[in-house]
Write a protein that holds these residues in place. Structure first.
Motif, short mmCIF file in Angstrom:
data_model
loop_
_atom_site.label_atom_id
_atom_site.label_comp_id
_atom_site.label_asym_id
_atom_site.label_seq_id
_atom_site.Cartn_x
_atom_site.Cartn_y
_atom_site.Cartn_z
N GLU B 216 0.82 -1.21 0.00
CA GLU B 216 0.00 0.00 0.00
C GLU B 216 0.86 1.27 0.00
OE1 GLU B 216 -0.73 -2.61 1.86
OE2 GLU B 216 -2.72 -3.21 1.15
N GLU B 217 2.00 1.18 0.68
CA GLU B 217 2.88 2.35 0.70
C GLU B 217 3.38 2.67 -0.70
OE1 GLU B 217 5.94 2.52 3.96
OE2 GLU B 217 4.87 0.72 4.58
N ASN B 294 -9.50 -0.01 -4.19
CA ASN B 294 -9.81 -0.66 -2.92
C ASN B 294 -8.56 -0.99 -2.10
OD1 ASN B 294 -12.57 -0.65 -3.45
ND2 ASN B 294 -12.36 -2.52 -4.69
N LEU B 295 -7.55 -0.14 -2.23
CA LEU B 295 -6.33 -0.35 -1.45
C LEU B 295 -6.41 0.46 -0.16
CD1 LEU B 295 -3.83 -0.10 -4.39
CD2 LEU B 295 -4.03 -2.06 -2.85
N SER B 296 -5.88 -0.10 0.91
CA SER B 296 -6.00 0.56 2.21
C SER B 296 -5.22 1.88 2.22
CB SER B 296 -5.46 -0.34 3.31
OG SER B 296 -5.31 0.42 4.49
N LEU B 297 -5.92 2.93 2.69
CA LEU B 297 -5.28 4.24 2.76
C LEU B 297 -4.30 4.34 3.91
CD1 LEU B 297 -8.34 6.45 1.90
CD2 LEU B 297 -6.24 6.29 0.60
N LYS B 298 -4.26 3.31 4.73
CA LYS B 298 -3.30 3.33 5.82
C LYS B 298 -1.88 3.40 5.26
CE LYS B 298 -2.11 0.93 9.99
NZ LYS B 298 -0.75 0.69 9.48
N GLY B 299 -1.70 2.79 4.09
CA GLY B 299 -0.40 2.83 3.46
C GLY B 299 0.04 4.25 3.14
N PHE B 300 -0.93 5.08 2.86
CA PHE B 300 -0.66 6.47 2.55
C PHE B 300 -0.08 7.19 3.77
CE2 PHE B 300 -2.66 10.40 0.40
CZ PHE B 300 -1.55 10.54 -0.40
N ALA B 301 -0.75 6.97 4.90
CA ALA B 301 -0.27 7.56 6.15
C ALA B 301 1.11 7.01 6.51
CB ALA B 301 -1.27 7.27 7.27
N ARG B 344 -10.17 -4.16 -0.02
CA ARG B 344 -10.08 -5.56 -0.40
C ARG B 344 -8.63 -5.96 -0.56
NH1 ARG B 344 -13.73 -5.13 -4.92
NH2 ARG B 344 -15.67 -4.66 -3.85
N ASN B 345 -8.33 -7.19 -0.24
CA ASN B 345 -6.95 -7.61 -0.44
C ASN B 345 -6.77 -7.98 -1.92
OD1 ASN B 345 -4.42 -7.83 0.45
ND2 ASN B 345 -4.59 -9.98 1.07
N ASN B 346 -5.64 -7.59 -2.46
CA ASN B 346 -5.37 -7.85 -3.87
C ASN B 346 -4.17 -8.80 -3.93
OD1 ASN B 346 -4.46 -7.75 -6.50
ND2 ASN B 346 -5.18 -5.63 -6.80
N GLU B 350 -0.09 -8.16 -4.20
CA GLU B 350 0.74 -8.62 -3.09
C GLU B 350 1.93 -9.44 -3.62
OE1 GLU B 350 0.37 -7.85 0.09
OE2 GLU B 350 2.05 -9.10 0.77
N GLU B 351 1.60 -10.28 -4.61
CA GLU B 351 2.63 -11.13 -5.21
C GLU B 351 3.73 -10.27 -5.88
OE1 GLU B 351 2.70 -13.79 -9.13
OE2 GLU B 351 0.90 -14.10 -7.88
N LYS B 352 3.28 -9.26 -6.62
CA LYS B 352 4.23 -8.36 -7.27
C LYS B 352 5.08 -7.61 -6.24
CE LYS B 352 2.60 -9.12 -11.40
NZ LYS B 352 3.34 -10.08 -12.25
N TRP B 353 4.41 -7.22 -5.15
CA TRP B 353 5.11 -6.50 -4.08
C TRP B 353 6.18 -7.37 -3.46
CZ3 TRP B 353 7.01 -2.58 -1.86
CH2 TRP B 353 7.36 -2.61 -0.51
N ARG B 354 5.85 -8.67 -3.27
CA ARG B 354 6.83 -9.62 -2.71
C ARG B 354 8.09 -9.65 -3.58
NH1 ARG B 354 7.42 -9.63 1.57
NH2 ARG B 354 5.49 -8.97 2.51
#
Lengths: 317, 361
Positions: B216-217, B294-301, B344-346, B350-354
């Motif tokens: 998310e970040e 639908n990505l969590s905005l917590k990552g933004f913070a 929603r979890n994507n 997530e796989e790409k992020w890993r």
């Protein structure tokens, strides 16, 4: 017949008058989207000349906005052609054509400098008069170009060291061809002296953290003024600078505060101070017969050089 | 009444002649005694007489072909007489100069108007104009400019090819709600920073990537930079600062260097406050992008907190000046996250992020 041993040029300009001219010029230049610029310049020069007095008579600048406008248009045309060429070369995206484009542009700009100096000296001189006698510049463009290009090439190939000899040579050429009616000019400075002066000025300014700067500009001014000579019927008339470092200090700091504290509005007063400072520090020594200067020049009205030099922003001489 | 004491110059010699000027209906007569004590009479036809633009109480007239003859007169009555005798002759047509020599209130008024106009131009007209120009530049030209800027800038950095590939894979999984192609380049740099160029190029420093903990970040960072691209922020800033600089250098044209530097810096200050506004716009757009995906905005913070930790470090003052990171922005991101409804979890993302995160292990 009147003969004098010491003469001086005095400036009677006033900040408030100049301010008025600046304001009117700026407004009109803005509202005409810059087209008024040549007239603005003419008004400014006419004012400055008119307030400059020697032996009881004022100088005159005869240049008109119209003449300078024609020059302005020509100068713009030249720049458009050069830039258009450069842009076409860049758009081709071929490395070879692009580098040719850059080279040609640089060469054109380097060539424009002497053309501008020559043209504007010629124009300025021919449009300046005193007691109806016109100044004149009789330099030959081709000769001047040659001298300039050779000098520039040597300067480049000596990594700039030759620059000082180059400047003096150019100055000599210009003064040698400068006339005031039957009075001729010359410049006697030497490149070696100029080099030494700059070397000393540069390092001492550096070592003293800038304090020496005022002595440095004083020396530069002296080198410029003291080497100017006029000749009339075999009589030599010499210019002499009387500036001091203290005087420069007062001028520069005074102007700085005037301009800053008024957010730029005080610029005309700073300009008047500067002109006053320059003229009050030049003494003219020798027997100039001010009643026997004969008209010798022809009429000349091409202001293109004047405008090119404005655009590439070079100070004259 | 129509006789005046004048100085006469014949245009051939600099000698001054004390002379008398006689005004006649269709010509002027100049009368003087020359050096050899001979009485001289010169006749000037009215139609050939020109008046110099005058700024002081010296009246200068010229006559004839080059070299022109000149007369100078200090007597103000001359003007009165000229007006009376030749009402049709445009000796006074130089309106501007007439206005100049007459009225100080007009000059003061003009000066005020000018200052007002310049202020108006600097704070409102030019920025508006610059923005309009930036908005109306065709995409093709914008892309070309961005491409040129990218080519110039990228040579100063070391590109990290595998990270660049992975991040671009990551980009493909997010809908950025823009027509611009997003093209990320990751470079090796020991600073936490990222910037966007016109047309879609985004440059990310690998140090920033290495410090990130969640997808998310990264998504927030990319969304923020894409927003800059989308709104043409860098073009707008360039045009704004250029136009501001142009006006300032025009005003301070003949002023010495120090004043010019001061003026230049004041322009930078204004641009800085402008860039804060752009950052805010980009943040808002980024929030929108993250929500659509639908990505969590917590990552933004989290991203802001991460950047803030770095900006406390004195060596990155640069970052602070161009990307002003205030507590307000963190608060804004946290608020947005708090009000977010759908997350929603994507798995694919997530796989790409890993893949990216693994490269820092």
């Amino acid at each position: 017949m009147e003969e004098k041993d010491l003469g001086q040029i005095t400036f009677h300009g006033e900040g408030s008058k100049l301010f008025g001219i600046y304001i009117v010029n700026l407004l009109l230049t803005i509202f005409t989207l810059g087209l008024y610029y040549p007239w603005a310049k003419a008004a400014l020069l006419q004012y400055v000349y008119q307030e400059t007095e020697f032996e009881g008579s004022r100088f005159t600048f005869h240049g008109t906005g119209k003449e300078m406008f024609i020059g302005f248009i020509k100068a713009i045309g030249i720049f458009i052609v050069i830039y258009a060429f450069l842009i076409l070369c860049i758009l081709s995206k071929q490395p070879l054509i692009m580098s040719v484009g850059f080279l040609v542009t640089y060469a054109a700009f380097i060539l424009l400098i002497p053309i501008a100096i020559h043209g504007s000296t010629k124009y300025r001189a021919s449009r300046s008069s005193w007691r109806g006698i016109h100044f004149g510049y009789r330099g030959d463009r081709k000769e001047f170009l040659q001298e300039f290009i050779i000098g520039a090439l040597i300067t480049i190939s000596t990594f700039g060291i030759y620059y000082f000899w180059f400047v003096v040579k150019i100055r000599k050429y210009i003064f040698r061809h400068l006339r005031f009616g039957s009075v001729s000019f010359s410049y006697n400075g030497g490149g070696t002296d100029y080099f030494r002066l700059n070397l000393k000025g540069y390092f001492l300014t550096f070592i003293t953290l800038g304090i020496y700067f005022f002595w440095y500009v004083k020396d530069l001014f002296r080198f410029f003024v003291d080497n100017i000579q006029m000749e009339q019927n075999g009589e030599i008339v010499q210019f002499r600078s009387t500036t001091t470092a203290g005087g420069y200090f007062k001028l520069i700091f005074g102007n700085f505060f005037i301009v800053i504290l008024t957010l730029g509005l005080g610029t005309p007063w700073a300009t008047v101070r500067t002109i006053n400072f320059i003229f009050s520090n030049i003494l003219i020594e020798g027997k100039l017969d001010v009643n026997a200067i004969e008209q010798t020049e022809m009429d000349y009205r091409d202001a293109t050089g004047e405008d090119i030099s404005d655009m590439i922003d070079i100070g004259l001489v | 009444m129509y006789h005046f004491n004048i100085l006469y110059f014949d245009g051939k010699l600099s000698v001054t002649h004390q002379a008398i000027l006689h005004l006649k209906p269709d010509h002027w007569i100049i009368q003087f005694t020359d050096q050899d004590s001979i009485e001289q009479i010169v006749r000037w036809e009215i139609d050939g007489i020109e008046r110099d633009l005058g700024f002081n109480s010296l009246y200068i007239f010229r006559y004839g072909d080059f070299p022109k003859q000149t007369i100078e007169c200090k007597d103000e009555n001359l003007l009165v007489a000229l007006k009376e005798l030749y009402p049709g002759k445009p000796f006074f047509s130089k309106q501007i100069n007439f206005l100049l020599s007459q009225n100080t209130t007009i000059i003061t008024g003009l000066a005020c108007a000018l200052v007002g106009f310049i202020a108006l131009a600097y704070f409102y007209i030019l920025p508006w104009f610059a923005e309009t120009v930036a908005e109306n530049i065709p995409v093709s030209i914008e892309t070309q400019m961005g491409e040129t800027m990218y080519d110039n800038i990228i040579t100063q950095y070391h590109k990290n090819d595998s990270l660049t590939r992975s991040v671009n894979d990551f980009v493909k999984e997010i809908n950025f709600k823009t027509d611009y192609p997003v093209e990320v380049t990751v470079v090796k740099e020991d600073q936490m920073n990222a910037f966007a160029l016109p047309g879609g190029h985004i440059v990310v420093f690998d140090k920033l990537l290495s410090k990130m903990k969640t997808k998310e970040e990264l998504a927030a960072l990319l969304a923020h930079e894409v927003a800059h691209v989308h709104y043409r922020h860098s073009l707008k800033s360039i045009f704004r600062s250029l136009s501001g600089y142009l006006l300032i250098s025009l005003i301070f044209n003949d002023v010495n260097g120090i004043a010019a530097v001061l003026a230049d810096n004041s322009n930078m200050l204004l641009n800085l406050s402008y860039s804060r506004k752009l950052e805010q716009d980009a943040d808002e757009k980024a929030v929108e992008i993250l929500q659509v995906n639908n990505l969590s905005l917590k990552g933004f913070a989290d991203l802001f907190t991460l950047l803030k930790s770095e900006s406390n470090d004195s060596k990155t003052l640069n970052l602070l000046s161009t990307h002003p990171l205030t507590d307000n922005r963190i608060k804004y991101a946290k608020d947005a996250a708090f009000h977010q409804r759908v997350v929603r979890n994507n798995d694919k993302l997530e796989e790409k992020w890993r893949e990216i995160a693994d490269q820092f292990k």
